[in-house]
Design a protein around this motif. Structure first.
Motif, PDB file in Angstrom:
ATOM      1  N   GLN A  73       0.834  -1.028   0.070  1.00 33.19           N
ATOM      2  CA  GLN A  73      -0.036   0.055   0.087  1.00 33.19           C
ATOM      3  C   GLN A  73       0.847   1.276  -0.056  1.00 33.19           C
ATOM      4  OE1 GLN A  73      -3.300   0.286  -0.351  1.00 33.19           O
ATOM      5  NE2 GLN A  73      -3.683  -1.821  -0.374  1.00 33.19           N
ATOM      6  N   ASP A  74       2.083   1.159   0.670  1.00 37.57           N
ATOM      7  CA  ASP A  74       3.008   2.304   0.638  1.00 37.57           C
ATOM      8  C   ASP A  74       4.363   1.694   0.518  1.00 37.57           C
ATOM      9  OD1 ASP A  74       4.579   4.545   1.094  1.00 37.57           O
ATOM     10  OD2 ASP A  74       3.689   4.875   3.141  1.00 37.57           O
ATOM     11  N   ILE A  75       4.777   1.984  -0.939  1.00 37.15           N
ATOM     12  CA  ILE A  75       6.212   1.396  -1.453  1.00 37.15           C
ATOM     13  C   ILE A  75       7.220   1.840  -0.531  1.00 37.15           C
ATOM     14  CG2 ILE A  75       7.608   1.362  -3.332  1.00 37.15           C
ATOM     15  CD1 ILE A  75       5.809  -0.712  -3.952  1.00 37.15           C
ATOM     16  N   SER A  76       7.109   3.142  -0.314  1.00 35.05           N
ATOM     17  CA  SER A  76       8.283   3.736   0.492  1.00 35.05           C
ATOM     18  C   SER A  76       8.793   3.276   1.819  1.00 35.05           C
ATOM     19  CB  SER A  76       7.736   5.234   0.766  1.00 35.05           C
ATOM     20  OG  SER A  76       6.704   5.475   1.679  1.00 35.05           O
ATOM     21  N   LEU A  77       7.710   2.454   2.475  1.00 31.01           N
ATOM     22  CA  LEU A  77       8.217   1.706   3.753  1.00 31.01           C
ATOM     23  C   LEU A  77       9.233   0.666   3.557  1.00 31.01           C
ATOM     24  CD1 LEU A  77       4.305   1.164   5.198  1.00 31.01           C
ATOM     25  CD2 LEU A  77       6.302   2.726   6.012  1.00 31.01           C
ATOM     26  N   TYR A  78       9.213  -0.033   2.210  1.00 32.81           N
ATOM     27  CA  TYR A  78      10.198  -1.131   2.039  1.00 32.81           C
ATOM     28  C   TYR A  78      11.081  -0.792   0.756  1.00 32.81           C
ATOM     29  CZ  TYR A  78       6.209  -3.030   4.797  1.00 32.81           C
ATOM     30  OH  TYR A  78       5.460  -3.587   5.732  1.00 32.81           O
ATOM     31  N   LEU A  79      10.923   0.119   0.335  1.00 33.75           N
ATOM     32  CA  LEU A  79      11.978   0.446  -0.768  1.00 33.75           C
ATOM     33  C   LEU A  79      13.146   0.361  -0.690  1.00 33.75           C
ATOM     34  CD1 LEU A  79      11.832   1.244  -3.981  1.00 33.75           C
ATOM     35  CD2 LEU A  79      12.008   3.397  -3.306  1.00 33.75           C
ATOM     36  N   ASP A  80      13.926   0.619   0.264  1.00 31.90           N
ATOM     37  CA  ASP A  80      15.446   0.730   0.573  1.00 31.90           C
ATOM     38  C   ASP A  80      15.731  -1.081   0.830  1.00 31.90           C
ATOM     39  OD1 ASP A  80      15.903   3.385  -0.032  1.00 31.90           O
ATOM     40  OD2 ASP A  80      15.952   3.594   2.409  1.00 31.90           O
ATOM     41  N   GLU A  81      14.797  -1.712   1.602  1.00 26.50           N
ATOM     42  CA  GLU A  81      14.846  -3.056   1.879  1.00 26.50           C
ATOM     43  C   GLU A  81      14.707  -3.964   0.719  1.00 26.50           C
ATOM     44  OE1 GLU A  81      13.345  -5.645   5.789  1.00 26.50           O
ATOM     45  OE2 GLU A  81      11.870  -4.200   4.695  1.00 26.50           O
ATOM     46  N   PHE A  82      13.852  -3.597  -0.254  1.00 24.40           N
ATOM     47  CA  PHE A  82      13.572  -4.246  -1.421  1.00 24.40           C
ATOM     48  C   PHE A  82      14.741  -4.166  -2.369  1.00 24.40           C
ATOM     49  CE2 PHE A  82      11.613  -4.501  -5.784  1.00 24.40           C
ATOM     50  CZ  PHE A  82      11.381  -5.726  -5.641  1.00 24.40           C
ATOM     51  N   GLU A  83      15.317  -2.929  -2.661  1.00 26.56           N
ATOM     52  CA  GLU A  83      16.467  -2.625  -3.534  1.00 26.56           C
ATOM     53  C   GLU A  83      17.516  -3.490  -3.137  1.00 26.56           C
ATOM     54  OE1 GLU A  83      16.449  -0.584  -6.232  1.00 26.56           O
ATOM     55  OE2 GLU A  83      14.471   0.330  -6.188  1.00 26.56           O
ATOM     56  N   LYS A  84      17.868  -3.464  -1.769  1.00 34.94           N
ATOM     57  CA  LYS A  84      19.093  -4.418  -1.194  1.00 34.94           C
ATOM     58  C   LYS A  84      18.920  -5.733  -1.649  1.00 34.94           C
ATOM     59  CE  LYS A  84      21.420  -5.140   2.878  1.00 34.94           C
ATOM     60  NZ  LYS A  84      21.271  -5.366   4.491  1.00 34.94           N
ATOM     61  N   PHE A  85      17.602  -6.394  -1.352  1.00 37.45           N
ATOM     62  CA  PHE A  85      17.258  -7.578  -1.579  1.00 37.45           C
ATOM     63  C   PHE A  85      17.295  -8.013  -3.056  1.00 37.45           C
ATOM     64  CE2 PHE A  85      13.985 -10.543  -3.013  1.00 37.45           C
ATOM     65  CZ  PHE A  85      14.320 -11.628  -2.594  1.00 37.45           C
ATOM     66  N   VAL A  86      16.916  -6.992  -3.857  1.00 34.62           N
ATOM     67  CA  VAL A  86      17.102  -7.380  -5.434  1.00 34.62           C
ATOM     68  C   VAL A  86      18.648  -7.454  -5.563  1.00 34.62           C
ATOM     69  CG1 VAL A  86      16.880  -6.325  -7.648  1.00 34.62           C
ATOM     70  CG2 VAL A  86      14.960  -6.324  -6.080  1.00 34.62           C
ATOM     71  N   LEU A  87      19.501  -6.775  -4.889  1.00 30.91           N
ATOM     72  CA  LEU A  87      20.939  -6.685  -5.281  1.00 30.91           C
ATOM     73  C   LEU A  87      21.537  -7.905  -4.738  1.00 30.91           C
ATOM     74  CD1 LEU A  87      23.379  -5.167  -6.402  1.00 30.91           C
ATOM     75  CD2 LEU A  87      23.604  -4.284  -4.045  1.00 30.91           C
ATOM     76  N   GLU A  88      21.161  -8.427  -3.582  1.00 30.01           N
ATOM     77  CA  GLU A  88      21.531  -9.588  -3.081  1.00 30.01           C
ATOM     78  C   GLU A  88      20.880 -10.832  -3.823  1.00 30.01           C
ATOM     79  OE1 GLU A  88      20.375  -9.333   1.086  1.00 30.01           O
ATOM     80  OE2 GLU A  88      22.047  -8.242   1.644  1.00 30.01           O
ATOM     81  N   TYR A  89      19.890 -10.772  -4.222  1.00 31.72           N
ATOM     82  CA  TYR A  89      19.226 -12.033  -5.194  1.00 31.72           C
ATOM     83  C   TYR A  89      20.013 -12.146  -6.231  1.00 31.72           C
ATOM     84  CZ  TYR A  89      15.899 -14.439  -7.705  1.00 31.72           C
ATOM     85  OH  TYR A  89      14.871 -15.331  -8.523  1.00 31.72           O
ATOM     86  N   ALA A  90      20.410 -10.797  -6.971  1.00 31.03           N
ATOM     87  CA  ALA A  90      21.238 -11.039  -8.127  1.00 31.03           C
ATOM     88  C   ALA A  90      22.400 -11.437  -8.065  1.00 31.03           C
ATOM     89  CB  ALA A  90      21.375  -9.610  -8.942  1.00 31.03           C
ATOM     90  N   ASN A  91      23.021 -11.094  -7.001  1.00 29.95           N
ATOM     91  CA  ASN A  91      24.391 -11.468  -6.489  1.00 29.95           C
ATOM     92  C   ASN A  91      24.336 -13.098  -6.285  1.00 29.95           C
ATOM     93  OD1 ASN A  91      27.227 -11.134  -6.061  1.00 29.95           O
ATOM     94  ND2 ASN A  91      26.597 -11.172  -3.726  1.00 29.95           N
ATOM     95  N   SER A  92      23.221 -13.526  -5.651  1.00 27.28           N
ATOM     96  CA  SER A  92      23.174 -15.202  -5.356  1.00 27.28           C
ATOM     97  C   SER A  92      22.962 -15.768  -6.679  1.00 27.28           C
ATOM     98  CB  SER A  92      22.090 -15.378  -4.406  1.00 27.28           C
ATOM     99  OG  SER A  92      20.758 -15.294  -4.841  1.00 27.28           O
TER     100      SER A  92
END
Length: 183
Positions: free
Chosen positions: A161-180
């Protein structure tokens, strides 16, 4: 042996060949398909789940939600899970240079009502497409990253409902996911 016995043996042999062929085709195709899904699923499971999120299987996808137990929402929209990250993968049968023509993401370039912004980028070694879009109705908004690797794509989407709550966490997750995926 009588003529009827020969016919019976011939019919039984023919049935044996037909049933054996059906069994082989079914099992051989299933094993190849299942092996492909297991390999992709293994890549998903190697990802680092952000603190406070919990991984669950959802069909051929993986979903990260804020609850330990996956709610039983039956056959309804995934938004019923609340804020979540959906991870999926599939066959990429296009080219990144001509990504606009790839039918799996055609909506990104055609649906001006839902898509707010999209950009091509690079994450680790992957060509990527980042899409910000509104959900239909009052379901909130989401961001999706498509990572492309040879003949596969990996998709990670944040629904909230509010992307801004999790945006930094999500961007970090995407980076870690790509790295894995790269390792």
């Amino acid at each position: 042996m009588s003529r009827n016995a020969h016919k019976l043996i011939l019919i039984l042999a023919l049935l044996f060949v037909i049933i054996g062929g059906i069994w082989f085709e079914t099992n051989f195709t299933f094993n190849i398909s299942n092996q492909h899904e297991q390999n992709l699923d293994a890549l998903i499971k190697e990802t680092i789940v952000p603190e406070g999120w919990y991984r669950h299987s959802l069909g051929k996808s993986t979903i990260l939600i804020r609850e330990v137990q996956l709610p039983d929402i039956r056959a309804t929209e995934p938004y019923a899970y609340g804020d979540h990250i959906l991870i999926s993968t599939g066959i990429f049968d296009g080219t990144f240079e001509n990504i606009e023509a790839w039918n799996r993401v055609g909506w990104v370039f055609e649906d001006e009502a839902l898509v707010r912004y999209w950009t091509k980028t690079k994450i680790i070694e992957y060509d990527a497409l980042r899409v910000e879009h509104r959900a239909a109705g009052a379901s909130g908004e989401h961001i999706t990253y498509f990572l492309f690797s040879e003949n596969k794509f990996y998709s990670t989407s944040l629904y909230s409902q509010d992307i801004s709550l999790y945006l930094d966490e999500f961007e970090k997750f995407v980076l870690e996911y790509a790295n894995s995926l790269a390792n």
